[in-house]
Design an enzyme around this catalytic site. Sequence first.
Site, short mmCIF file in Angstrom:
data_model
loop_
_atom_site.label_atom_id
_atom_site.label_comp_id
_atom_site.label_asym_id
_atom_site.label_seq_id
_atom_site.Cartn_x
_atom_site.Cartn_y
_atom_site.Cartn_z
N ARG A 129 0.73 -1.14 0.04
CA ARG A 129 0.00 0.02 0.05
C ARG A 129 1.08 1.17 0.03
NH1 ARG A 129 -4.98 -2.58 1.51
NH2 ARG A 129 -5.91 -0.95 0.27
N GLN A 134 -0.32 2.63 -5.68
CA GLN A 134 -1.64 3.07 -5.68
C GLN A 134 -2.45 3.00 -6.84
OE1 GLN A 134 -1.31 7.13 -4.05
NE2 GLN A 134 -3.03 6.69 -2.46
N ASP A 137 -3.72 -0.55 -7.12
CA ASP A 137 -4.32 -1.03 -5.84
C ASP A 137 -5.89 -1.46 -5.94
OD1 ASP A 137 -5.24 -1.47 -3.05
OD2 ASP A 137 -4.40 0.32 -2.55
N SER A 140 -8.01 -1.22 -2.81
CA SER A 140 -8.70 0.05 -2.73
C SER A 140 -9.63 0.19 -3.48
CB SER A 140 -7.60 0.95 -2.94
OG SER A 140 -6.80 1.15 -1.82
N TYR A 236 -1.31 -1.94 8.17
CA TYR A 236 -2.79 -2.83 8.31
C TYR A 236 -2.90 -2.81 9.97
CZ TYR A 236 -3.07 -4.38 3.53
OH TYR A 236 -3.32 -4.22 2.13
P1 NAD Z 1 -8.70 -3.38 5.74
O1 NAD Z 1 -9.92 -3.58 4.86
O2 NAD Z 1 -7.66 -4.19 6.22
O3 NAD Z 1 -9.53 -3.05 7.34
C1 NAD Z 1 -10.42 -2.10 7.43
C2 NAD Z 1 -10.33 -1.03 8.47
O4 NAD Z 1 -10.61 -1.94 9.62
C3 NAD Z 1 -8.87 -0.77 8.53
O5 NAD Z 1 -8.66 0.74 8.72
C4 NAD Z 1 -8.43 -1.24 10.15
O6 NAD Z 1 -7.62 -0.33 10.87
C5 NAD Z 1 -9.86 -1.25 10.64
N1 NAD Z 1 -9.96 -2.37 11.89
C6 NAD Z 1 -9.15 -3.43 12.09
N2 NAD Z 1 -9.47 -4.11 13.50
C7 NAD Z 1 -10.34 -3.08 13.95
C8 NAD Z 1 -10.83 -3.06 15.14
N3 NAD Z 1 -10.62 -3.91 16.26
N4 NAD Z 1 -11.80 -2.13 15.60
C9 NAD Z 1 -11.77 -1.14 14.56
N5 NAD Z 1 -11.19 -0.96 13.47
C10 NAD Z 1 -10.61 -2.02 12.93
O7 NAD Z 1 -8.18 -1.66 5.52
P2 NAD Z 1 -7.63 -1.15 4.06
O8 NAD Z 1 -8.82 -0.21 3.80
O9 NAD Z 1 -7.40 -2.20 3.34
O10 NAD Z 1 -6.67 -0.27 4.63
C11 NAD Z 1 -5.34 -0.85 5.22
C12 NAD Z 1 -4.31 0.28 5.47
O11 NAD Z 1 -3.92 0.41 3.81
C13 NAD Z 1 -4.65 1.17 6.01
O12 NAD Z 1 -3.49 1.90 6.77
C14 NAD Z 1 -4.78 2.67 4.63
O13 NAD Z 1 -4.73 3.78 4.97
C15 NAD Z 1 -3.69 1.93 3.83
N6 NAD Z 1 -3.97 2.16 2.58
C16 NAD Z 1 -3.00 2.86 1.65
C17 NAD Z 1 -2.74 3.12 0.52
C18 NAD Z 1 -1.75 3.92 -0.32
O14 NAD Z 1 -0.88 4.71 0.41
N7 NAD Z 1 -1.62 3.41 -1.40
C19 NAD Z 1 -3.96 2.91 -0.23
C20 NAD Z 1 -4.89 2.06 0.45
C21 NAD Z 1 -4.82 1.74 1.74
#
Ligand code: NAD
Length: 379
Positions: A129, A134, A137, A140, A236
Amino acid sequence: MIKIGVPKETYPGETRVALIPANVPNFKKMGAEIIVESGAGEKAGYPDSEYLEKGAQIVKSREEVFSNADVILQVRALGANPVEGKKDIALLKNGQILIGFMEPFLAKDLIEEVAQKGVISFALELLPRTSRAQSMDVLSSMATISGYKAVLIAASYLPKMFPMLTTAAGTILPANVFVIGAGVAGLQAIATARRLGAVVRAYDIRPATKQEVESLGAKFVELGLESQEAEDKRGYAKDMGEEFYRRQREMLTKVVAESDVVISTASVPGKKAPVLITEEMVKGMKPGSVIVDLSAERGGNCELTKPGEIVEKYGVKIIGPVNVPATVPYHASQMYSKNITNFCSLLIKNGEININLNDDILSSTLLTKDGKLTNSIFD
Ligand code: NAD
């Protein structure tokens, strides 16, 4: 010329296609031609005629795609297609490249079989990520669609409207929406619920999300449990253990009871989703309330969730939608196709395939090569 094959998706209910006509010319520029199984884009709104117009070749059978292509592009391959994915193993050839979603954490056996066939496979779930990744991705892209659609599902089952309205028939109060997990899907759910006029609160264990939640006009619910410790080095959430989740449930009880709609998206890669809403908490909600559990396919954030079903208990509907992006196949395919095209541009240059394993995007997604499992997730 390198040949890129796009077979029809075979997972039941799957409507997406891995490549749309608009991206065929991108492959021409890379020095590759496209072979599409007839009807592959039909359910997503992309007929054969549009692929032909853009210069792709249409073939009648799945076998023709697999036997002619150097690279196969799929949405759901192998473990991500637990119903039909195994059948493709017989069609794959030594040296062929396979790219798509593959559920690598769950499907080690199938991936071993693919390795033995000499196939070079890339699982797009494992893309880093990072800013550079991006544009590829797919997680996303699909999460964006799921977050948007979850709100529409909730709105259509809620016996209330979302916006505040002042009418000659009196004032309608806005719906209260609570989003658990403010990752990509959660943030899109917040934005969509706000656009419909709801009052939105959200929660995540990663403290970095507070600012993102607030920038979308929602209130961040602080439980005092959020901590930097909850985030791994890839960004994550970590598995926090049952004692942590028990405290979390206790503290979430009041917010859940006050909400008309709960959209839960909390998940931890490679693990079962944490249970954050118990039956007791559902009992405390107002009749007519709706929970949309986007983690249904990962076991669910609500104890009562059944994947693919709507459970009604204590007057509350608990909806566990599955394969949500496939309900918006036109745009889901458009986004997936753009992502996979950008990924392929790292692999194919001037009509040649070059797997540069010094590139972290390729090394972190590569599952099998030279007959072996190559990814550290299997260590
Ligand atoms: P995901 O689908 O793995 O999880 C969804 C959300 O659930 C996450 O925000 C996680 O922190 C939250 N979560 C997990 N356990 C929890 C709990 N017990 N209580 C409350 N919330 C809880 O997440 P995602 O949407 O795939 O994103 C994962 C990471 O990747 C994040 O840090 C996001 O900002 C990052 N990201 C970065 C990029 C990039 O820079 N290119 C793009 C997309 C996502």
